[in-house]
Scaffold this active site. Structure first.
Site, short mmCIF file in Angstrom:
data_model
loop_
_atom_site.label_atom_id
_atom_site.label_comp_id
_atom_site.label_asym_id
_atom_site.label_seq_id
_atom_site.Cartn_x
_atom_site.Cartn_y
_atom_site.Cartn_z
N SER A 113 0.47 -1.68 -0.04
CA SER A 113 0.44 -0.02 -0.05
C SER A 113 0.71 1.00 -0.21
O SER A 113 1.53 1.26 0.59
CB SER A 113 -1.12 0.16 1.56
N GLY A 114 0.39 2.16 -0.70
CA GLY A 114 1.39 3.43 -0.93
C GLY A 114 2.60 3.21 -2.15
O GLY A 114 3.26 4.62 -2.11
N THR A 134 -2.10 1.77 -7.84
CA THR A 134 -2.98 2.69 -8.97
C THR A 134 -2.65 3.68 -9.66
O THR A 134 -3.83 3.24 -10.90
CB THR A 134 -3.91 3.39 -7.68
N ASN A 137 -1.02 5.57 3.21
CA ASN A 137 -1.20 6.38 1.59
C ASN A 137 -2.66 6.64 1.07
O ASN A 137 -3.34 5.87 2.40
CB ASN A 137 -1.47 4.87 0.31
N SER A 192 -5.29 4.11 -0.65
CA SER A 192 -5.58 3.05 -0.78
C SER A 192 -6.10 2.24 -1.58
O SER A 192 -7.13 2.17 -0.42
CB SER A 192 -4.60 2.24 0.31
N SER A 193 -6.23 1.31 -1.77
CA SER A 193 -6.88 0.06 -2.38
C SER A 193 -7.09 -0.22 -2.01
O SER A 193 -6.13 -1.45 -1.55
CB SER A 193 -7.06 -0.71 -4.26
N GLY A 238 -0.39 -5.99 -2.76
CA GLY A 238 1.33 -6.10 -2.55
C GLY A 238 1.46 -7.99 -1.50
O GLY A 238 0.11 -7.59 -0.58
N GLU A 243 2.32 -8.36 2.54
CA GLU A 243 2.07 -7.87 3.83
C GLU A 243 2.69 -8.09 4.29
O GLU A 243 2.35 -9.48 4.91
CB GLU A 243 0.63 -7.28 4.05
#
Length: 1050
Positions: free
Chosen positions: A107-108, A112, A157, A160-161, A389, A391
């Site tokens: 994330s971040g 996206t 983020n 973040s998605s 990704g 984690e």
């Protein structure tokens, strides 16, 4: 900006990690840092793109950059995401190979944004047209909708998605987009009811409250204050740089472009509002008579009851039905149905479960609805996968376990497809394939997904098992079955080496993933895998009058009661991942590995430990090793020969034969061992990066030598050109100077010759006339002098002659006194000549006008004060246009002769001095006075009967017509007109030209006598103070005196 023509040109660090020498984790990180510090955020690993998040805008995504990378070889320019997108698009368009682009990272890291860049590039380079542009716009506008409902602000983020997205973009045979299909994976629906500290709920909640109009919020029964809703965290409600109100308008516009109807948008917003309202429902315990506890919706002064009522109105459900669903749970087993009460904890669980399911199903419906708008029959496909990704958090739970399982599968397919791609290229090029040793993570995937002994299978088995099921029983089962697995560790494992491992808590287990060890907390695994929604709530939702709610809860239909337990979350995700893997294996993969350089979301900061952690769990080092196991670098013969041909005299500057033979000659001439390279059918393969760097170094030295040679030749050419230019200029200058010198010499000789000639002629003349000198010399000299003076005078007069304007009074001064008479006479003659010339230009009409003006000047100049103001006014004559005006048609017919002047005058009454408007007509024979209104002739006086005309010397318009004898009882006429000068002048001229009349006398005096009937009256003009707007006034003082007061002029 400098344009690079090769990946190796002007390279900062190493553009392709395959060429990194020596290869180690430290050198890998240092190369990333070096490139990041120079704003080079993209780096290759073969055909894989590593993308560093710069946390700022860079000028590398402009339309000019799109054109620069369009239809270019992948390694032809510096690393860029556009190069990968172009390679994938061209392979799909030209070779009919379905493509997929896998974007991974934590994330971040910018996943996206990377997917948006890929889609925007493809949209920019594909075809144009109204229909194509509409499809491209729909595909691009699906992103804002999904981001609003599926993205949230997290600690790492701001956008973040919180779901995985896979989009298949479909193209026709020309490469133009036709539509697409979107698949979503594992929405983090637990965020709906609870967010970690420093994070927010999904964007759409804040966008709705910030950007919706007051009327919309009133319809949705919402308030803009975030603090009134329990499901919204307040510590991060406002995010810097995020305009929720503007984003809401963007989302509304995007939904319209994608194809949502207005009633569908309203239904979606109503469900979002209902989720917010759900979080505000609270419960209180109540005891039943049988001693059991049950829950009731809490009511505080009617406040929560009002919120519950509003939510029921939004969903179209009866309040009593919802209250019962939150208070009771019905369990059916074949023919038996048991209803039990829910305590407060269970009621809160049911409320949150309903909110999570409602939002999750709404999100799935949105994806389905978008697919309905953009889905078409399958053609060529390019897939874009934007998913979490790997984690590794301090506290890892079921969500991280599922995400990491998906990344294990992606890593597995990545290794398989990369090796397969390598092997296919070797076979295609005729290079012998050597087996490559690498870590195969299939054993880890099997540990998780095995249908019998896998962790997910055991978790499902535990969830379905009757009896008491807890996270502890699930962990015990793992310890029993997986204890001997080399990638599984736990505190209670049978392997004795972990009995003293205090880093493993009792309620946790550890898995050795390809990216490193991850510690999972077993707490919550069972509940999250079950993901149960009580049947009572499903049936209550199905009873709602809201059309969209019925679609989201089809299992609530009483006619279709299914007693089968719904599939678990783990089972569903495993099936989705399996489908995704099968889909990806049918396509040509392209990889983008996203890395974030720091946790502060700040630019220019590179944290080594954080980047190293991501490099490990993304398996980038493993990727490089696999790529380098065979040949590290390969290049087609033509560009290879073009790049290195200067290293061999036989190939420089031009090779005339086939490119492969040229490369063979080139490599044979270089001190490179034969085992370091191999020749394929269309490419040369180089085994070690050191060999490539050796070629680059030799090329750099040759380019320096060539540059020196080119500079030497250029400088010599420039100096020669400059010398030749100077030489040519010197010849031109010398030629002009010689010409100038000869001209000066000629002028000097000519002048001397003239002097000599003059002296000679003088001598001859003196000798000729010497005998006559005493008698005639004086007279001849005098005549000659006078002649020369007259000649000089006339030539001077010619050059100083004044203009031909008659009013120009200038005349050149007389230089000689004895010519005064001549000078004066010439001036008079010249003035007469130019006056005649000026008059010759006149027409007859203009000549008559000037004659009248001249006559007016002779009569009134210096005699009448009114005259100067009339000089500039043209004499018009017929001011009434009597011949054209139908009003005076009768009067015009009554007058037989031509009218010379027609004007309105005032006839002065002798009794009181008042004026009466009359029409004054002048013909060649008479003067006519007529009534202005009726046109009736009041008086007609023949011109011979006029004795004289009297006027004053002042600026008034009064004039008197004096008759020779009294032809009527009224006597003389006293009139007033604005055109007095013109009237008197025309009277004077007409009287003078009449054959039977004498010259008309003009009497100019401030006092004269008039004959009125039988009395004589004196008219006297005096100057007085201005009255009645500076007008002239006439008053009768007595029977014998009329006094006219004329205002004095300044």
């Amino acid at each position: 900006m400098e344009v690079k023509t090769s990946l190796l040109d002007n390279m900062i660090g190493v553009g392709d990690m395959v060429l990194l020498e020596p290869l180690s984790e430290d050198s890998f990180i240092e190369n990333l840092r070096k490139r990041f510090d120079h704003n080079e955020i993209y780096t290759y690993i073969g055909s894989v793109v590593i993308s560093m998040n710069p946390y700022r805008s860079l000028p590398i995504f402009t339309p000019e950059k799109v054109e620069e990378y369009r239809n270019r070889n992948f390694y032809e320019l510096s690393p860029h995401i556009y190069a990968l997108a172009d390679e994938a698009y061209r392979s799909l368009r030209d070779q009919d190979k379905d493509q997929c682009i896998l974007i991974t990272g934590e994330s971040g890291a910018g996943k996206t944004e990377a997917s948006k860049l890929v889609m925007s590039y493809v949209a920019a380079v594909c075809g144009k047209g109204q229909e194509v542009n509409k499809v491209k716009e729909q595909l691009l506008q699906s992103n804002p909708v999904l981001e609003a409902f599926g993205n949230a602000k997290t600690v790492r983020n701001d956008n973040s998605s919180r779901f995985g997205k896979y989009m298949d973009i479909e193209f026709d045979f020309k490469g133009d987009p036709l539509g697409g299909v979107i698949s979503n994976y594992l929405l983090e629906k637990s965020r709906v009811v609870k967010q970690p500290r420093g994070e927010r709920n999904f964007h759409v909640f804040y966008q709705l409250l910030s950007g919706a109009s007051d009327d919309t919020l009133k319809k949705l029964k919402l308030d803009r204050d975030f603090s009134k809703y329990n499901y919204l965290s307040l510590d991060s409600a406002v995010v810097n740089g995020l305009d929720d109100a503007a984003n809401f308008r963007t989302v509304r516009n995007a939904m319209q472009i994608v194809g949502f109807m207005e009633d569908e948008v309203q239904s979606v917003l109503e469900l979002v509002a209902a989720v917010l309202k759900l979080g505000d429902i609270e419960f209180k315990p109540e005891s039943r008579c049988n001693g059991t506890d049950e829950s009731r919706i809490k009511d505080k002064n009617g406040e929560f009851d009002r919120r519950q009522t509003e939510m029921c109105e939004l969903l179209g459900i009866e309040q009593s039905v919802l209250e019962r669903a939150f208070s009771y749970r019905t369990v059916e087993a074949r023919l038996e149905k048991v209803s039990t009460t829910l305590n407060v904890a269970q009621a809160y669980y049911a409320r949150d479960a309903l909110a999570k399911n409602l939002y999750s199903r709404l999100f799935s419906w949105l994806v389905t609805r978008i697919n309905e708008s953009i889905k078409v029959t399958r053609h060529k496909v390019m897939g874009v996968l934007d998913i979490y990704g790997f984690e590794i958090f301090e506290d890892n739970s079921f969500e991280q376990f599922i995400i990491n399982y998906c990344n294990e599968k992606l890593q597995q397919i990545f290794i398989e497809l990369t090796l397969r791609e390598e092997q296919e290229e070797y076979v295609r090029e005729g290079i012998e394939w050597t087996n490559i040793e690498y870590f195969n993570n299939a054993i880890i995937c099997d540990l998780i997904e095995n249908h019998q002994n896998g962790i997910l299978a055991m978790l499902d088995e535990e969830c379905l098992r009757p009896g008491t099921v807890t996270d502890e029983t699930f962990l015990d089962k793992l310890n029993t079955i997986c204890a001997e697995h080399q990638h599984f560790e736990s505190r209670l494992s049978k392997n004795s080496k972990f009995l003293t491992d205090h880093s493993l808590p009792h309620n946790c287990f550890r898995i050795q993933h390809y990216a490193g060890k991850v510690l999972y907390r077993a707490e919550g695994f069972v509940d999250k895998n079950n993901d149960l929604l009580y049947r009572d709530l499903s049936q209550a939702m199905y009873k709602a009058n809201h059309s969209l709610i019925k679609q989201l809860f089809p299992e609530g239909n009483p006619a279709k009661v299914n007693l089968k337990r719904p599939p678990t979350a783990g089972f569903q995700f495993r099936a989705s991942v399996g489908t995704l893997m099968k889909n990806l294996q049918t396509k040509n993969p392209n990889y983008i590995r996203c890395i974030k350089p720091n946790d502060k979301k700040a630019s220019h900061i590179f944290t080594d430990s954080l980047v190293c952690h991501q490099v490990r769990y993304l398996g980038l080092m493993e990727n490089v090793r696999v790529r380098r196991a065979g040949y590290a670098f390969r290049q087609a013969y033509e560009p290879c020969l073009e790049r290195y041909k200067m290293l061999c005299k036989r190939t420089w500057p031009h090779w005339r034969g086939p490119a492969r033979e040229g490369v063979e000659v080139l490599m044979a001439d270089l001190p490179v061992p034969a085992e370091e390279f191999s020749y394929g059918r269309s490419k040369i393969f180089i085994r070690n990066p050191r060999t490539l760097f050796f070629l680059e170094e030799r090329r750099r030295q040759c380019l320096q030598d060539l540059a020196t040679l080119i500079q030497k030749i250029y400088r010599g050419w420039k100096c020669r050109s400059h010398f030749l230019l100077l030489k040519k200029s010197q010849i031109v200058v010398a030629a002009w100077y010689r010409r100038y010198a000869q001209e000066k010499k000629y002028q000097k000789i000519k002048s001397a010759t003239t002097v000599v000639q003059s002296y000679t002629r003088g001598w001859q003349v003196r000798r000729e006339y010497r005998k006559f000198f005493r008698a005639n010399a004086g007279k001849k000299i005098y005549d000659f002098t006078i002649q020369r003076i007259m000649q000089k005078y006339f030539l001077g007069l010619k050059s100083t002659m004044p203009s031909v304007s008659p009013i120009d009074k200038s005349w050149p001064a007389n230089p000689y006194r004895f010519l005064d008479g001549v000078h004066t006479e010439l001036r008079r003659i010249f003035h007469l000549w130019r006056c005649k010339k000026y008059r010759s230009q006149f027409t007859e009409e203009k000549k008559a006008v000037y004659e009248e003006k001249l006559e007016a000047s002779e009569i009134f100049k210096d005699k009448k004060a009114l005259y100067p103001s009339s000089v500039s006014q043209p004499f018009k004559g017929d001011y009434l246009e009597i011949s054209k005006n139908p009003k005076y048609q009768k009067l015009h017919s009554a007058v037989d002769e031509k009218v010379l002047l027609a004007d309105v005058v005032n006839k002065i009454n002798r009794a009181n001095g008042k004026g009466t408007a009359r029409i004054f007509l002048l013909t060649k024979k008479s003067v006519v006075l007529a009534d202005q209104k009726t046109g009736q002739v009041k008086a007609s006086v023949p011109l011979p009967d006029l004795a004289s005309v009297s006027v004053s010397t002042q600026s008034d318009g009064f004039f008197a017509l004096r008759l020779k004898e009294v032809t009527s009882v009224k006597g003389d006429f006293l009139l007033s007109s604005d055109h007095l000068i013109e009237i008197i002048t025309k009277l004077h001229r007409t009287g003078a030209t009449a054959a039977d009349s004498e010259q008309l006398d003009i009497d100019i005096s401030d006092e004269f006598l008039l004959q009125f009937k039988h009395d004589k009256v004196c008219v006297k003009f005096i100057q007085g103070a201005p009255k009645n707007g500076n007008s002239v006034s006439c008053k009768r003082k007595n029977n014998r005196l009329l006094e006219v007061s004329v205002p004095t002029t300044a």
